[in-house]
Design an enzyme around this catalytic site. Structure first.
Site, mmCIF file in Angstrom:
data_model
loop_
_atom_site.group_PDB
_atom_site.id
_atom_site.type_symbol
_atom_site.label_atom_id
_atom_site.label_comp_id
_atom_site.label_asym_id
_atom_site.label_seq_id
_atom_site.Cartn_x
_atom_site.Cartn_y
_atom_site.Cartn_z
ATOM 1 N N THR A 1 46.481 -6.605 38.202
ATOM 2 C CA THR A 1 46.809 -6.955 36.814
ATOM 3 C C THR A 1 47.446 -8.338 36.808
ATOM 4 O OG1 THR A 1 47.047 -4.662 36.125
ATOM 5 C CG2 THR A 1 48.140 -6.293 34.762
ATOM 6 N N PHE B 1 49.725 -10.947 34.818
ATOM 7 C CA PHE B 1 50.811 -10.978 33.831
ATOM 8 C C PHE B 1 51.090 -12.430 33.459
ATOM 9 C CE2 PHE B 1 51.323 -7.145 36.245
ATOM 10 C CZ PHE B 1 51.842 -6.197 35.380
HETATM 11 O O1 LIG Z 1 53.337 0.459 31.554
HETATM 12 C C1 LIG Z 1 53.618 -0.304 32.490
HETATM 13 O O2 LIG Z 1 54.110 0.055 33.565
HETATM 14 C C2 LIG Z 1 53.313 -1.734 32.330
HETATM 15 O O3 LIG Z 1 54.001 -2.561 32.843
HETATM 16 C C3 LIG Z 1 52.020 -2.060 31.656
HETATM 17 C C4 LIG Z 1 50.960 -1.796 32.656
HETATM 18 C C5 LIG Z 1 50.219 -0.628 32.613
HETATM 19 C C6 LIG Z 1 49.249 -0.403 33.550
HETATM 20 C C7 LIG Z 1 48.999 -1.336 34.542
HETATM 21 C C8 LIG Z 1 49.737 -2.506 34.600
HETATM 22 C C9 LIG Z 1 50.720 -2.747 33.640
#
Ligand SMILES: O=C(O)C(=O)Cc1ccccc1
Length: 395
Positions: free
Chosen positions: A278, A280
């Site tokens: 992911t 960010f």
């Molecule tokens: O909900 C979380 O933990 C987040 O930070 C958002 C997310 C959700 C799934 C994968 C990466 C980030």
């Protein structure tokens, strides 16, 4: 709209109390009442009792207290505090370099994220700034507002995943707030299926998590035959199961979340594709200075003028200058959804209006990037640079 309880260091909450009220952050007040942490007023009391306590003293205390909850809020040490400190401290010593807030690894830096402790966004913030204070917020809006009101330094939000794609609503947020993208962080996300201790996989009827986590683990969840339920964040789902003692409910979250909330991991690496990254974005009030000494990318958003082939022409401004387009995303223009085009064949046609988000591989400090953007202005009715920042090459 409220920041979750237990999210600020004692001193920070103390200082930010007034601003917190502006936000209606009732939780901070509640938290202050229930959390016996050392605050700035406690620190003043110590001095009144005759104990020597100067800035370097506080700094060593901050080090000592790394494992406890008290962190001296150096970055929110206001001039008024300093004046008061000086006027009642018999041992005033001049400020030295070591008294000043340190930056680099994120010491004294507060980063807001949506979710509870153990969320992947928290892990991403700590990957970029290992010594930062990650501040959990109930919603992204709160995280963004916290930056705008100087309650925190930066906010972090997930923007896209290597297997499940974009976090679409987060693109909208980029435009709704006037913050700048200052960096990106890529994080390998390993999802765990967890439940209360003693609960077996086959006993689960429902699984809660962030919609992206549910999507990234679709194959395993379909095999389990459970009902998938969306939750604001992964760690929050784990927290709910633990706090409500939900026996037939599982959560998908990080191993850290399982540890924090006392859940048992039933399966590791639940994601469909093992390499599950992911990306960010980190947002701040001020942009970073674009550089040319390392790879940079620039993120923009625009609305096209009407006309045939304008999207093609808009993309050409980058191709002509050998600038690689890394990502393109289109989102509906929610405030002005319909576009009327006078079409001689069909009459007045009604199309949707879109916002185009583009990441291109160049720094805004490069003349080719500046020229591309001035060329782009010929084809757009709106253009905003969201940020020009270093590319995360750490993976
Ligand atoms: O909900 C979380 O933990 C987040 O930070 C958002 C997310 C959700 C799934 C994968 C990466 C980030």
């Amino acid at each position: 709209m409220a920041l979750k309880a237990g999210m600020w260091s004692g001193g920070a909450a103390h200082h930010l109390g007034g601003a917190a009220h502006l936000l209606g952050l009732q939780a901070i007040d509640n938290w202050r009442r229930v959390t016996p942490k050392v605050s700035m007023s406690d620190w003043r009391l110590e001095r009144a009792k005759g104990r020597r306590s100067d800035l370097s003293d506080s700094r060593s205390r901050m080090k000592k207290d790394e494992n406890s909850s008290f962190v001296m809020p150096t970055s929110s040490f206001l001039p008024s505090d300093f004046a008061e400190f000086k006027s009642c401290n018999p041992y005033t010593k001049p400020l030295s370099l070591t008294d000043l807030p340190v930056s680099g690894h994120g010491c004294n830096l507060r980063i807001a994220y949506q979710g509870c402790p153990g969320a992947f966004s928290e892990a991403a913030a700590l990957k970029e700034y290992p010594h930062c204070e990650a501040v959990p917020c109930e919603h992204f809006d709160v995280a963004f507002k916290a930056v705008e009101l100087w309650l925190v330094d930066k906010a972090i939000l997930p923007i896209e995943n290597s297997s499940y794609g974009s976090y679409h609503r987060n693109y909208d947020l980029l435009l709704q707030h006037r913050l700048h993208i200052v960096s990106e962080v890529q994080l390998q996300v390993d999802h765990c299926l967890m439940a209360l201790p003693g609960v077996r996989k086959k006993e689960l009827k429902r699984v809660l998590s962030h919609p992206q986590a549910l999507g990234q683990c679709e194959i395993a969840l379909n095999k389990l035959g459970v009902i998938k339920e969306s939750f604001d964040d992964t760690a929050g789902a784990a927290q709910l199961i633990a706090s409500k003692g939900l026996k037939d409910v599982g959560a998908i979250a990080s191993a850290k979340a399982a540890e924090i909330y006392g859940l048992h991991i039933l399966e590791n690496q639940l994601q469909d594709v093992s390499v599950n990254i992911t990306r960010f974005l980190i947002l701040a009030r001020e942009p970073v200075l674009p550089m040319t000494d390392r790879p940079f990318k620039t993120s923009i958003v625009f609305i096209l003028e009407d006309g045939a082939g304008v999207l093609f022409k808009a993309l050409t401004v980058f191709a002509l200058r050998n600038i690689d387009i890394l990502k393109i995303e289109s989102r509906p223009h929610r405030k002005q959804p319909i576009r009327f085009v006078d079409d001689s064949y069909y009459g007045t046609a009604k199309y949707f209006h879109y916002l185009f988000y583009i990441d291109f591989e160049a720094s805004l400090a490069e003349p080719r990037a500046q020229n591309a953007l001035s060329n782009l202005q010929e084809f757009v009715s709106f253009l905003r640079v969201l940020g020009s920042y270093p590319i995360d090459t750490s993976l």
